[in-house]
Design a protein around this motif. Sequence first.
Motif, PDB file in Angstrom:
ATOM      1  N   ARG A 126       0.835  -1.210   0.000  1.00 10.47           N
ATOM      2  CA  ARG A 126       0.000   0.000   0.000  1.00 10.47           C
ATOM      3  C   ARG A 126       0.866   1.256   0.000  1.00 10.47           C
ATOM      4  NH1 ARG A 126      -4.628  -0.268   4.280  1.00 10.47           N
ATOM      5  NH2 ARG A 126      -5.249  -1.905   2.824  1.00 10.47           N
ATOM      6  N   LYS A 127       2.000   1.198   0.690  1.00 15.25           N
ATOM      7  CA  LYS A 127       2.903   2.344   0.712  1.00 15.25           C
ATOM      8  C   LYS A 127       3.440   2.641  -0.692  1.00 15.25           C
ATOM      9  CE  LYS A 127       7.274   3.892   2.747  1.00 15.25           C
ATOM     10  NZ  LYS A 127       8.388   3.512   3.672  1.00 15.25           N
ATOM     11  N   LYS A 128       3.840   1.610  -1.436  1.00 13.38           N
ATOM     12  CA  LYS A 128       4.340   1.814  -2.798  1.00 13.38           C
ATOM     13  C   LYS A 128       3.254   2.387  -3.694  1.00 13.38           C
ATOM     14  CE  LYS A 128       7.751  -1.927  -2.537  1.00 13.38           C
ATOM     15  NZ  LYS A 128       8.154  -3.244  -3.077  1.00 13.38           N
ATOM     16  N   LYS A 129       2.033   1.908  -3.542  1.00 13.14           N
ATOM     17  CA  LYS A 129       0.925   2.401  -4.366  1.00 13.14           C
ATOM     18  C   LYS A 129       0.663   3.883  -4.114  1.00 13.14           C
ATOM     19  CE  LYS A 129      -4.086   1.985  -4.824  1.00 13.14           C
ATOM     20  NZ  LYS A 129      -5.299   1.312  -4.317  1.00 13.14           N
ATOM     21  N   LEU A 178       1.415  11.018  -3.047  1.00 14.35           N
ATOM     22  CA  LEU A 178       0.856  11.478  -1.774  1.00 14.35           C
ATOM     23  C   LEU A 178       1.926  11.715  -0.718  1.00 14.35           C
ATOM     24  CD1 LEU A 178      -2.354   9.261  -1.440  1.00 14.35           C
ATOM     25  CD2 LEU A 178      -2.082  11.496  -2.494  1.00 14.35           C
ATOM     26  N   PHE A 179       3.136  11.168  -0.921  1.00 16.42           N
ATOM     27  CA  PHE A 179       4.195  11.326   0.064  1.00 16.42           C
ATOM     28  C   PHE A 179       5.258  12.328  -0.391  1.00 16.42           C
ATOM     29  CE2 PHE A 179       3.358   6.590   1.172  1.00 16.42           C
ATOM     30  CZ  PHE A 179       2.172   6.968   1.784  1.00 16.42           C
ATOM     31  N   ASP A 180       5.051  13.044  -1.486  1.00 12.19           N
ATOM     32  CA  ASP A 180       6.062  13.969  -2.000  1.00 12.19           C
ATOM     33  C   ASP A 180       6.286  15.113  -1.013  1.00 12.19           C
ATOM     34  OD1 ASP A 180       6.235  12.409  -4.199  1.00 12.19           O
ATOM     35  OD2 ASP A 180       5.053  13.705  -5.514  1.00 12.19           O
ATOM     36  N   GLU A 181       7.555  15.530  -0.901  1.00  9.40           N
ATOM     37  CA  GLU A 181       7.885  16.640  -0.020  1.00  9.40           C
ATOM     38  C   GLU A 181       7.301  17.957  -0.515  1.00  9.40           C
ATOM     39  OE1 GLU A 181       9.347  16.697   2.878  1.00  9.40           O
ATOM     40  OE2 GLU A 181       9.562  14.521   2.906  1.00  9.40           O
ATOM     41  N   ALA A 182       7.091  18.072  -1.829  1.00 13.51           N
ATOM     42  CA  ALA A 182       6.537  19.314  -2.370  1.00 13.51           C
ATOM     43  C   ALA A 182       5.108  19.559  -1.911  1.00 13.51           C
ATOM     44  CB  ALA A 182       6.599  19.285  -3.900  1.00 13.51           C
ATOM     45  N   GLU A 215      -1.441  -4.401  14.796  1.00 11.51           N
ATOM     46  CA  GLU A 215      -2.885  -4.557  14.559  1.00 11.51           C
ATOM     47  C   GLU A 215      -3.673  -3.415  15.190  1.00 11.51           C
ATOM     48  OE1 GLU A 215      -0.885  -6.806  15.679  1.00 11.51           O
ATOM     49  OE2 GLU A 215      -1.017  -8.640  14.476  1.00 11.51           O
ATOM     50  N   ASP A 216      -3.234  -2.949  16.386  1.00 14.10           N
ATOM     51  CA  ASP A 216      -3.934  -1.850  17.042  1.00 14.10           C
ATOM     52  C   ASP A 216      -3.809  -0.551  16.262  1.00 14.10           C
ATOM     53  OD1 ASP A 216      -4.615  -3.586  19.047  1.00 14.10           O
ATOM     54  OD2 ASP A 216      -2.926  -3.041  20.336  1.00 14.10           O
ATOM     55  N   LEU A 217      -2.648  -0.332  15.609  1.00 19.03           N
ATOM     56  CA  LEU A 217      -2.406   0.899  14.857  1.00 19.03           C
ATOM     57  C   LEU A 217      -2.815   0.783  13.403  1.00 19.03           C
ATOM     58  CD1 LEU A 217       1.151   1.796  16.231  1.00 19.03           C
ATOM     59  CD2 LEU A 217      -1.068   2.524  17.097  1.00 19.03           C
ATOM     60  N   TRP A 218      -3.464  -0.293  13.007  1.00 16.57           N
ATOM     61  CA  TRP A 218      -3.721  -0.516  11.586  1.00 16.57           C
ATOM     62  C   TRP A 218      -4.688   0.514  10.995  1.00 16.57           C
ATOM     63  CZ3 TRP A 218      -1.023  -3.022   8.246  1.00 16.57           C
ATOM     64  CH2 TRP A 218      -1.553  -3.262   6.977  1.00 16.57           C
ATOM     65  N   SER A 219      -5.552   1.089  11.800  1.00 17.59           N
ATOM     66  CA  SER A 219      -6.495   2.089  11.274  1.00 17.59           C
ATOM     67  C   SER A 219      -5.763   3.246  10.614  1.00 17.59           C
ATOM     68  CB  SER A 219      -7.388   2.615  12.402  1.00 17.59           C
ATOM     69  OG  SER A 219      -8.161   1.576  12.951  1.00 17.59           O
ATOM     70  N   PHE A 220      -4.565   3.577  11.098  1.00 12.81           N
ATOM     71  CA  PHE A 220      -3.802   4.687  10.541  1.00 12.81           C
ATOM     72  C   PHE A 220      -3.013   4.271   9.307  1.00 12.81           C
ATOM     73  CE2 PHE A 220      -4.544   5.503  14.992  1.00 12.81           C
ATOM     74  CZ  PHE A 220      -4.995   6.822  14.982  1.00 12.81           C
ATOM     75  N   ASN A 221      -3.103   3.003   8.902  1.00 13.30           N
ATOM     76  CA  ASN A 221      -2.523   2.532   7.644  1.00 13.30           C
ATOM     77  C   ASN A 221      -3.567   2.393   6.553  1.00 13.30           C
ATOM     78  OD1 ASN A 221       0.142   2.251   8.654  1.00 13.30           O
ATOM     79  ND2 ASN A 221      -0.412   0.312   9.616  1.00 13.30           N
ATOM     80  N   GLU A 222      -4.836   2.661   6.887  1.00  9.61           N
ATOM     81  CA  GLU A 222      -5.891   2.524   5.891  1.00  9.61           C
ATOM     82  C   GLU A 222      -5.774   3.631   4.843  1.00  9.61           C
ATOM     83  OE1 GLU A 222      -7.826   0.158   5.473  1.00  9.61           O
ATOM     84  OE2 GLU A 222      -7.797  -0.952   7.361  1.00  9.61           O
ATOM     85  N   GLU A 223      -6.133   3.266   3.620  1.00 11.59           N
ATOM     86  CA  GLU A 223      -5.985   4.200   2.499  1.00 11.59           C
ATOM     87  C   GLU A 223      -6.849   5.442   2.670  1.00 11.59           C
ATOM     88  OE1 GLU A 223      -6.534   4.040  -2.364  1.00 11.59           O
ATOM     89  OE2 GLU A 223      -6.195   2.198  -1.210  1.00 11.59           O
ATOM     90  N   ILE A 224      -8.049   5.287   3.252  1.00  6.52           N
ATOM     91  CA  ILE A 224      -8.933   6.436   3.405  1.00  6.52           C
ATOM     92  C   ILE A 224      -8.343   7.468   4.364  1.00  6.52           C
ATOM     93  CG2 ILE A 224     -10.229   5.271   5.237  1.00  6.52           C
ATOM     94  CD1 ILE A 224     -12.710   6.684   4.298  1.00  6.52           C
ATOM     95  N   VAL A 225      -7.631   7.003   5.412  1.00  4.90           N
ATOM     96  CA  VAL A 225      -7.013   7.925   6.358  1.00  4.90           C
ATOM     97  C   VAL A 225      -5.814   8.626   5.726  1.00  4.90           C
ATOM     98  CG1 VAL A 225      -5.829   8.081   8.583  1.00  4.90           C
ATOM     99  CG2 VAL A 225      -7.801   6.586   8.326  1.00  4.90           C
ATOM    100  N   VAL A 226      -4.993   7.888   4.984  1.00  2.00           N
ATOM    101  CA  VAL A 226      -3.810   8.476   4.347  1.00  2.00           C
ATOM    102  C   VAL A 226      -4.233   9.530   3.322  1.00  2.00           C
ATOM    103  CG1 VAL A 226      -1.767   7.983   2.980  1.00  2.00           C
ATOM    104  CG2 VAL A 226      -2.495   6.381   4.737  1.00  2.00           C
ATOM    105  N   LEU A 263       1.435   4.645   7.870  1.00  2.00           N
ATOM    106  CA  LEU A 263       1.429   5.334   6.576  1.00  2.00           C
ATOM    107  C   LEU A 263       1.004   6.785   6.700  1.00  2.00           C
ATOM    108  CD1 LEU A 263      -0.025   2.607   4.182  1.00  2.00           C
ATOM    109  CD2 LEU A 263       2.346   3.189   4.652  1.00  2.00           C
ATOM    110  N   ILE A 264       0.216   7.136   7.739  1.00  2.00           N
ATOM    111  CA  ILE A 264      -0.179   8.535   7.886  1.00  2.00           C
ATOM    112  C   ILE A 264       1.021   9.418   8.205  1.00  2.00           C
ATOM    113  CG2 ILE A 264      -0.703   8.386  10.333  1.00  2.00           C
ATOM    114  CD1 ILE A 264      -3.039  10.238   9.889  1.00  2.00           C
ATOM    115  N   ASP A 265       2.111   8.817   8.767  1.00  2.00           N
ATOM    116  CA  ASP A 265       3.314   9.593   9.050  1.00  2.00           C
ATOM    117  C   ASP A 265       3.935  10.139   7.768  1.00  2.00           C
ATOM    118  OD1 ASP A 265       2.966   8.997  11.703  1.00  2.00           O
ATOM    119  OD2 ASP A 265       4.293   7.264  11.674  1.00  2.00           O
ATOM    120  N   PHE A 266       3.855   9.387   6.665  1.00  2.00           N
ATOM    121  CA  PHE A 266       4.448   9.827   5.401  1.00  2.00           C
ATOM    122  C   PHE A 266       3.585  10.882   4.716  1.00  2.00           C
ATOM    123  CE2 PHE A 266       5.829   5.446   6.164  1.00  2.00           C
ATOM    124  CZ  PHE A 266       7.205   5.595   6.120  1.00  2.00           C
ATOM    125  N   ALA A 267       2.272  10.841   4.907  1.00  2.00           N
ATOM    126  CA  ALA A 267       1.376  11.799   4.259  1.00  2.00           C
ATOM    127  C   ALA A 267       1.235  13.084   5.053  1.00  2.00           C
ATOM    128  CB  ALA A 267      -0.008  11.173   4.045  1.00  2.00           C
TER     129      ALA A 267
END
Length: 540
Positions: A123-126, A132-136, A222-233, A255-259
């Motif tokens: 999901r991160k690569k996608k 979505l993770f660009d510094e710009a 597993e507890d933090l997985w909600s913040f890896n969901e695509e809708i949150v990112v 994944l939300i850390d990168f976005a």
Amino acid sequence: MPANPAQLLANSPEYTVSELSSALKRTVEDTYGHVRVRGEISGFRGPHASGHCYFALKDESAKIEAVIWKGVHGRMRFKPQEGLEVIATGKLTTYPGSSKYQIVIEAIEPAGIGALMALMEERKKKLAAEGLFDEARKQLLPWLPEVIGVVTSPTGAVIRDILHRLEDRFPRRVLVWPVRVQGEGSAEQIAAAIDGFNALPDGGHIPRPDLLIVARGGGSLEDLWSFNEEIVVRAAAGSMIPLISAVGHETDVTLIDFAADQRAPTPTAAAEMAVPVRSDLVVEVSSLAARALVAWKRGHDDRRTELRSAARALPGASELLAIPRQKVDSAAAALPRALRASTNVHHRRFTRISGGLTLRVLRSQVAHAKQSVAATSARLSHCTQVGLRHRRDRFAGLAVRLRTSRFANAQAQRDRITRDDERTQRLFERARRALVTLLQQHETRMTHSAKLLAAVSYRGVLARGFVLVRDDAGRALRSAAAVGSGARLTLEFADGQVNATSDVNRTAATSSSPGSSPKSQPRPASSRRATKPADQGNLF
């Protein structure tokens, strides 16, 4: 003699295909009501047009068909993906239409941490490929936000840590959007909270935050997985309000850390990133003001010293003009003699030249000049033709090269203009957001200063019904003892000033002193309004 096998089977009951399929179906469903199957998803191509999902679960030596109905698929936290190893829970049944058995899946989960990490990396690569993770795309955090929006659980220790840290550093107004931070439906609530804060209008009843903090305490993957969901990112990447991600501890990565525009290792660190330390700012401003004053005084003294030194070293006007004046006098004295000598020289030269100008000499010179002009004209015509031919050949070659390079140059320029235009648009959008944020900060600071000025002004006290008494010199009087009999007074109300003359009854002041008679009993309100106390003075 043994019986014929055909005769033995003749007494067995006969089944139709449907009856046999139904019997097998009941047998399989009764024996295997609910099962948990571990295997790799194969043949998954996404939901069917009807919304149902059809695929297979396989391992090294076997495969079983699987189906997920539309309603169940919509409620699933983890969606099936091709090649993912999962543990599926469901009912085993048969499909009579093709004489095969299958599992109707009711719940699905990844098979262990390795599967979750693989899903997270995929999901991160996608999302990274989508930019979505660009510094710009990341925005600068406001230096001192007025309102901070926090998306977290209202009952956990995270919100208390954030509020306590903000109170210690620089108290700010905090808006909390309560959400679930794990479990079914938590990802949708987090994304809705981020979008909800961005949808608040500027200047509305609920203030729009200048900064968002998405926070949660530590936990397992597993507890933090909600913040890896695509809708949150996607919600975090699309936020027009600068966002800080503070999920888990320092070693936890989602994944939300990168976005997000900024990642904090802990929720407390997010509060530290959000605001500066107020006491440090006060000390720094005071120090800078003192240094600026000392530097200004030192520079002023240095310039005064340099000016005095330059004034002492500068010569007077008479000394500066002495040598030029002497040169002018010498030139004026030598000018008549030089004019006479120059006139004689020119006269002798004219006489020498005029002696050789006879008619025959002039005619020979004219004829020689005509011959020279004719020869030069012939050579010029020949050179012109040769030069034109050489230039024509050269221009033809240049024309071919120009046509070849013009198209390549034009295409390169168009590509460069397109890139510069896209970069200009991105910079313009970032500059616009930064300018809006800066203007809002200045406007808020001016509003706060105006309210503070109105709060400390004495005119606010006058507006509540009080009066400021001044003497004829304009000094404010703070006690009755400072007012003499017949003194000219100025009474300042909230809406204007009134001039008055004091008529002080000293007996009233004496009767109120210690040791006087006891205070009279209070009279009814009607009698107080009807009669005026005899010892009350009149300032008008």
